[in-house]
Design a protein around this motif. Sequence first.
Motif, PDB file in Angstrom:
ATOM      1  N   ALA A 188       3.969   3.201  -2.150  1.00 39.59           N
ATOM      2  CA  ALA A 188       3.569   2.328  -2.959  1.00 39.59           C
ATOM      3  C   ALA A 188       3.370   0.955  -2.286  1.00 39.59           C
ATOM      4  O   ALA A 188       2.382   0.314  -2.328  1.00 39.59           O
ATOM      5  N   LYS A 189       4.061   0.785  -1.012  1.00 45.82           N
ATOM      6  CA  LYS A 189       3.779  -0.368  -0.155  1.00 45.82           C
ATOM      7  C   LYS A 189       2.372  -0.374   0.463  1.00 45.82           C
ATOM      8  O   LYS A 189       2.019  -1.522   0.868  1.00 45.82           O
ATOM      9  N   MET A 190       2.108   0.614   0.576  1.00 53.58           N
ATOM     10  CA  MET A 190       0.375   0.933   1.168  1.00 53.58           C
ATOM     11  C   MET A 190      -0.565   0.777   0.125  1.00 53.58           C
ATOM     12  O   MET A 190      -1.922   0.974   0.698  1.00 53.58           O
ATOM     13  N   ASP A 191      -0.286   0.821  -1.002  1.00 54.64           N
ATOM     14  CA  ASP A 191      -1.216   0.617  -1.996  1.00 54.64           C
ATOM     15  C   ASP A 191      -2.221  -0.363  -1.985  1.00 54.64           C
ATOM     16  O   ASP A 191      -3.496  -0.130  -2.280  1.00 54.64           O
ATOM     17  N   LYS A 192      -1.854  -1.659  -1.326  1.00 53.98           N
ATOM     18  CA  LYS A 192      -2.543  -2.761  -1.221  1.00 53.98           C
ATOM     19  C   LYS A 192      -3.555  -2.436  -0.264  1.00 53.98           C
ATOM     20  O   LYS A 192      -4.971  -2.558  -0.427  1.00 53.98           O
ATOM     21  N   MET A 193      -3.308  -2.097   0.850  1.00 56.60           N
ATOM     22  CA  MET A 193      -4.002  -1.607   2.227  1.00 56.60           C
ATOM     23  C   MET A 193      -5.153  -0.739   1.563  1.00 56.60           C
ATOM     24  O   MET A 193      -6.340  -0.579   1.995  1.00 56.60           O
ATOM     25  N   ASN A 194      -4.673   0.502   0.877  1.00 53.88           N
ATOM     26  CA  ASN A 194      -5.636   1.469   0.564  1.00 53.88           C
ATOM     27  C   ASN A 194      -6.598   0.976  -0.540  1.00 53.88           C
ATOM     28  O   ASN A 194      -7.628   1.381  -0.656  1.00 53.88           O
ATOM     29  N   LYS A 195      -6.123   0.329  -1.583  1.00 55.42           N
ATOM     30  CA  LYS A 195      -7.125  -0.067  -2.654  1.00 55.42           C
ATOM     31  C   LYS A 195      -8.200  -0.893  -1.906  1.00 55.42           C
ATOM     32  O   LYS A 195      -9.435  -1.005  -2.337  1.00 55.42           O
TER      33      LYS A 195
END
Lengths: 321, 321
Positions: free
Chosen positions: B125-132
């Motif tokens: 979930a913490k990587m959702d920012k980078m991924n989006k």
Amino acid sequence: MEIKDIIATIKKEKPNVKSVYYVGCGASQAELYPAKYFLEANAKALRIALYTANEFNYATPKGLNEDAIVVTCSLGGTTPETVAASKLAMEKGAAVIAITNNGESPLAKACHYLVVHNWEGSYSAKMDKMNKALLIAVEILNQYEGFETYDAMVNGCNSIYGIIDEAVKSVLPEAKAFADSYKDDEVIYVMSSGATHKVAYSFSICLLMEMQWMNSGSFHDGEFFHGPFEITDKNVPFILLMNDGRTRAMDSRALTFLERFDAKTTVIDAKDFGLGSLLPGVAEYFSPMVISAVLRIYAEQLAIVRNHPLTKRRYMWKLEY
Amino acid sequence: MEIKDIIATIKKEKPNVKSVYYVGCGASQAELYPAKYFLEANAKALRIALYTANEFNYATPKGLNEDAIVVTCSLGGTTPETVAASKLAMEKGAAVIAITNNGESPLAKACHYLVVHNWEGSYSAKMDKMNKALLIAVEILNQYEGFETYDAMVNGCNSIYGIIDEAVKSVLPEAKAFADSYKDDEVIYVMSSGATHKVAYSFSICLLMEMQWMNSGSFHDGEFFHGPFEITDKNVPFILLMNDGRTRAMDSRALTFLERFDAKTTVIDAKDFGLGSLLPGVAEYFSPMVISAVLRIYAEQLAIVRNHPLTKRRYMWKLEY
């Protein structure tokens, strides 16, 4: 060939240049930054990017083609990655301008247009590399897009040597005080903003880490408040490089914070050398040159008190790696 | 609105977008980097740049106009500089997409298109920012220029959460060993290349300096050999983040050097998590997400052995500055 004529010649052959790539390593990459910064800020259509050379070689951007100008840079002209990048750019059909101090070097032979810069003899000569890179950017912008502040920028590129020669005359006492104060520090942080951002980087990685084997970190002073400032404490050593220009508010904010918490703070301020009145409207693009030249004296004094010459290396130029 | 639909909507209104600007501060700036890196590498016509927010505010690029897309990012959506940048971009007529975890925040209200990312609950979930942010870049590229590897990239953006959830299961022993070994070090260097370059930066300035008050520096490992490597010596602490992709040769070269001189070296390697076989051809763009997630566990273990929670601050959120 004069830089103005180089760009005019390129434009005749390539009237539709889309991309300008800057490629170098270490200090040479950092010295391309003011040119990249100027062009990225002022170009309305040109695409601009800056690469460390092997990043450019291994993950070559798709925009590298016959509609690109590539500016490569290496002091001695022998940096293998940069020479490879220059050759790659030629193969891809780009117009390649190489900036080097050695007109007979491998880099000088791996380009379409050669710009030989000065280095030895004075502090202002050491800024000729950065200044010629900037002048190339100014000519690219003016000839491809037009640029209303062109005359002021060209005047700046011509005048900066005298401004630097004057600036460095007065700084020896401060440089000695800096060297005495910082010589035993376990880590030194360097920060700035605007066109001077990468001067902080190169002072950190080249002058301190490479030439003094001192621990160091660097970052943009606008980023300082989003992480690094938590390290601030009484006597934690910082060097803050202050611009004379639009991003000065960020530099000032960092200074206020450092002083508030009694950090050990050394400021090199472009305003102290009258840059804003000497080069009205364009001082921010020349701040990195004045500050770099002054920093060189600070580094020399640090080398003296630490008995560690700036030329001393344990790996560079000595080993294969 | 789905990200794909956001870009389609923007394209209807602005079929001739020229520039894509990424704007954030600290970790949020760094988390925009893989998107910026991907787009800069693959776009043939679009102009790409990444700014710390106040640099964008004070020295606003001339390309910021109605032909620009601006992507702003802030975890809590309250970073004043980023909110100001988002508003400035709207005033200048750009299409503004804000990425934040808080859909009611000031940033969420200062944009045309809102992308709310996950954060709590898991490492992925913490990587959702980078991924989006990356998915926005993929959609921009595909819809404006076309992109042959589009399907593989979208598949990567969809699959990466599961890959991360799996990756983090096995790393606790190494994370504990890292924490024990590095807990008393006076300075820790972090380096990487490619899309992961700024993960090294954010681990240095946010996890180590901000959240652990530990001294740190970071740089690109292609730059390592042009300055910083002179600091290398027995037991000097480094963290090397290795990509699964085209720039891996730079990471490997740095590893060889560190091992040769017995530096204290911790490697986080995307290859250890099978990224290349799981996401063939595009693993390099997802390396930063897997590595960041794993690094989070390393930071948590460091916080435990140092008895310094990752949430502990002395200035951030506590003072006006």
